[in-house]
Design a protein around this motif. Structure first.
Motif, PDB file in Angstrom:
ATOM      1  N   THR A  75     -61.897  -2.275  -3.084  1.00 44.02           N
ATOM      2  CA  THR A  75     -61.698  -1.462  -4.288  1.00 44.02           C
ATOM      3  C   THR A  75     -60.835  -0.257  -3.939  1.00 44.02           C
ATOM      4  O   THR A  75     -61.134   0.473  -2.985  1.00 44.02           O
ATOM      5  CB  THR A  75     -63.045  -0.998  -4.858  1.00 44.02           C
ATOM      6  N   LYS A  76     -59.787  -0.076  -4.707  1.00 44.80           N
ATOM      7  CA  LYS A  76     -58.858   1.011  -4.465  1.00 44.80           C
ATOM      8  C   LYS A  76     -58.829   1.933  -5.681  1.00 44.80           C
ATOM      9  O   LYS A  76     -58.540   1.481  -6.794  1.00 44.80           O
ATOM     10  CB  LYS A  76     -57.464   0.446  -4.195  1.00 44.80           C
ATOM     11  N   ARG A  77     -59.111   3.183  -5.472  1.00 53.97           N
ATOM     12  CA  ARG A  77     -59.157   4.170  -6.563  1.00 53.97           C
ATOM     13  C   ARG A  77     -58.279   5.361  -6.211  1.00 53.97           C
ATOM     14  O   ARG A  77     -58.250   5.836  -5.085  1.00 53.97           O
ATOM     15  CB  ARG A  77     -60.578   4.640  -6.820  1.00 53.97           C
ATOM     16  N   ARG A  78     -57.561   5.852  -7.234  1.00 56.23           N
ATOM     17  CA  ARG A  78     -56.683   7.006  -7.061  1.00 56.23           C
ATOM     18  C   ARG A  78     -57.139   8.132  -7.994  1.00 56.23           C
ATOM     19  O   ARG A  78     -57.318   7.922  -9.190  1.00 56.23           O
ATOM     20  CB  ARG A  78     -55.238   6.623  -7.364  1.00 56.23           C
ATOM     21  N   SER A  79     -57.299   9.282  -7.464  1.00 58.06           N
ATOM     22  CA  SER A  79     -57.727  10.447  -8.239  1.00 58.06           C
ATOM     23  C   SER A  79     -56.535  11.003  -9.017  1.00 58.06           C
ATOM     24  O   SER A  79     -55.481  11.282  -8.432  1.00 58.06           O
ATOM     25  CB  SER A  79     -58.312  11.536  -7.336  1.00 58.06           C
ATOM     26  N   ARG A  80     -56.708  11.120 -10.332  1.00 57.61           N
ATOM     27  CA  ARG A  80     -55.628  11.653 -11.149  1.00 57.61           C
ATOM     28  C   ARG A  80     -55.408  13.160 -10.915  1.00 57.61           C
ATOM     29  O   ARG A  80     -54.295  13.658 -11.101  1.00 57.61           O
ATOM     30  CB  ARG A  80     -55.925  11.417 -12.622  1.00 57.61           C
ATOM     31  N   ARG A  84     -55.450  11.685  -4.523  1.00 57.78           N
ATOM     32  CA  ARG A  84     -56.015  11.096  -3.306  1.00 57.78           C
ATOM     33  C   ARG A  84     -56.454   9.651  -3.572  1.00 57.78           C
ATOM     34  O   ARG A  84     -57.033   9.363  -4.617  1.00 57.78           O
ATOM     35  CB  ARG A  84     -57.194  11.932  -2.837  1.00 57.78           C
ATOM     36  N   VAL A  85     -56.164   8.754  -2.631  1.00 58.14           N
ATOM     37  CA  VAL A  85     -56.505   7.331  -2.747  1.00 58.14           C
ATOM     38  C   VAL A  85     -57.757   7.063  -1.920  1.00 58.14           C
ATOM     39  O   VAL A  85     -57.832   7.423  -0.737  1.00 58.14           O
ATOM     40  CB  VAL A  85     -55.356   6.431  -2.265  1.00 58.14           C
ATOM     41  N   GLU A  86     -58.724   6.463  -2.555  1.00 64.49           N
ATOM     42  CA  GLU A  86     -59.977   6.100  -1.893  1.00 64.49           C
ATOM     43  C   GLU A  86     -60.116   4.583  -1.861  1.00 64.49           C
ATOM     44  O   GLU A  86     -60.027   3.918  -2.899  1.00 64.49           O
ATOM     45  CB  GLU A  86     -61.163   6.724  -2.624  1.00 64.49           C
ATOM     46  N   VAL A  87     -60.307   4.034  -0.684  1.00 63.40           N
ATOM     47  CA  VAL A  87     -60.454   2.592  -0.491  1.00 63.40           C
ATOM     48  C   VAL A  87     -61.882   2.303  -0.063  1.00 63.40           C
ATOM     49  O   VAL A  87     -62.371   2.890   0.921  1.00 63.40           O
ATOM     50  CB  VAL A  87     -59.455   2.046   0.547  1.00 63.40           C
ATOM     51  N   LYS A  88     -62.521   1.383  -0.769  1.00 59.49           N
ATOM     52  CA  LYS A  88     -63.911   1.018  -0.489  1.00 59.49           C
ATOM     53  C   LYS A  88     -63.991  -0.479  -0.253  1.00 59.49           C
ATOM     54  O   LYS A  88     -63.440  -1.279  -1.018  1.00 59.49           O
ATOM     55  CB  LYS A  88     -64.809   1.422  -1.652  1.00 59.49           C
TER      56      LYS A  88
END
Length: 437
Positions: A75-80, A84-88
């Motif tokens: 799961t890849k999430r980017r903070s608007r 910052r990109v967070e990979v889980k």
């Protein structure tokens, strides 16, 4: 490292050999959800068709094998706000089976969709009774703009790349050859060239059959045993065999190599390749291919020669059992090669059933040197009685003893007055001038 319990989910994976834009189209190319479900615990193979609507599309075979892989969810999430990109990562289960398409794809031919044979083949697959009833055979009379040959179910028998292992020929040496006034040139010289056995062939372009051996063929006679040449003369009917040395087969002017191999005494079989050209020529086309024919005898002009034609034994291979190895491209495809291997030293063959059996390297010739004194070995692999088949791919009509088939062979109904070697199968009624059953 911290220990994490493995989820109890079990998955089956498919390594699709292409870019998937539509999941529904990919499932349809694999034969649908039912075919995918059946390939897991069942036959262990999966067919991929890149043209699902084309009945003449050759599938790419895939193997379903057992694996012990893990399925990981990323799961890849980017903070608007911060960018910052967070990979889980998360392990969701184990992949128990995987379908891999590692075999070589077969050749493909795209058939005209407006061709009547293409339409009727599609109607048969779709159980369209109305469409099948509208089909009419085309006899292709007159000039045909394009040869209408439907592609066979299989082009290539090879499914996996071969390990050729290229090596230099030990008999070939490099030699520098220099001519007067020229620079040295590197050439390859074979120290042990193969000795070719001279023989005569009769092809379609020849008008008359060979009347006798050439001087080059006769030059080999001096190195052959006299009894070997005498046996061949007796078998081809050139001389009358003595009553003390009768064969199990009556003399005839046309023989297959396997029939000669089985009829000759075991001690003389190693000379067969050299002695046959002394008394016969090779017939290379038509219904008598491949046979050895006595010099001066033309089977095209002899009505009795219909009994010496060669028929081919064809069977359908059985589907591989569940949990088998690699995919079988030839499953359900007629095979012209013998599929039965005779046990060495046994006189009984194998039951007439198709299956995954190997063919003898010598074409069912059988081994052994016979009994004491070099007598005849009890080998009848060139015959067919309707019950036991010994593995010969080509059998002469005169060597068939099945009562049901013999009735058809001896019948004169539908026989042509003259032979037609260019189109041996053009008239399906007579068996006598046809090279296939």
């Amino acid at each position: 490292a911290p220990a994490t319990p493995l989820p109890r989910w079990r998955f089956h994976a498919i390594e699709f050999p292409g870019r998937v834009h539509s999941l529904a189209a990919a499932v349809h190319a694999l034969g649908g959800a039912a075919a995918i479900e059946h390939a897991g615990p069942g036959i262990g193979t999966l067919e991929l068709r890149f043209r699902p609507g084309d009945p003449f599309c050759h599938p790419v075979m895939g193997d379903v094998i057992g694996t012990s892989n893990l399925l990981m969810k990323v799961t890849k999430r980017r903070s608007r706000r911060t960018g910052r990109v967070e990979v889980k990562t998360e392990v969701v289960g184990a992949v128990a089976k995987t379908c891999r398409f590692r075999a070589i794809a077969d050749f493909q031919v795209i058939v005209d969709r407006n061709d009547p044979l293409f339409i009727v083949r599609r109607d048969i697959a779709q159980y369209n009774i109305h469409g099948m009833s509208q089909f009419e055979f085309s006899h292709d009379k007159g000039q045909v703009a394009e040869l209408r040959n439907m592609p066979p179910p299989v082009f290539s028998r090879i499914e996996w790349p071969l390990q050729y292992g290229y090596r230099e020929n030990t008999n070939v040496v490099r030699v520098m050859v220099q001519k007067t006034g020229q620079a040295p040139v590197l050439k390859l010289v074979n120290r042990q060239p193969s000795q070719k056995v001279p023989y005569l062939r009769f092809s379609k372009t020849d008008a008359e059959v060979p009347a006798g051996p050439t001087p080059a063929i006769l030059a080999v006679t001096a190195s052959l045993p006299a009894d070997a040449l005498q046996c061949l003369r007796e078998l081809f009917g050139l001389v009358t065999p003595p009553t003390t040395n009768t064969y199990r087969t009556a003399p005839r002017p046309v023989w297959t190599r396997l029939a000669l191999h089985n009829t000759l005494p075991a001690r003389l079989r190693r000379h067969l390749k050299y002695v046959v050209p002394q008394v016969a020529y090779a017939f290379t086309f038509g219904a008598w291919k491949p046979t050895w024919v006595r010099y001066g005898y033309d089977p095209r002009r002899e009505r009795a020669a219909r009994m010496y034609q060669v028929v081919r034994m064809r069977f359908v291979k059985e589907r591989a059992a569940a949990g088998g190895g690699r995919a079988k491209r030839l499953v359900g495809v007629e095979d012209a090669v013998g599929l039965v291997k005779r046990a060495k030293g046994k006189t009984s063959g194998a039951a007439l059933t198709p299956g995954g059996m190997d063919v003898d390297e010598e074409g069912g010739g059988g081994g052994g040197e016979g009994g004491a004194g070099g007598g005849l070995e009890e080998d009848d692999s060139h015959r067919f009685d309707g019950v036991w088949w010994k593995g010969a791919a080509g059998i002469q009509i005169c060597d068939i003893s099945d009562p049901d088939v013999v009735k058809i062979i001896k019948s004169n109904r539908g026989l042509r007055k003259t032979s037609d070697v260019r189109q041996p199968c053009s008239n399906p009624r007579p068996l006598a001038l046809s090279d296939t059953f």
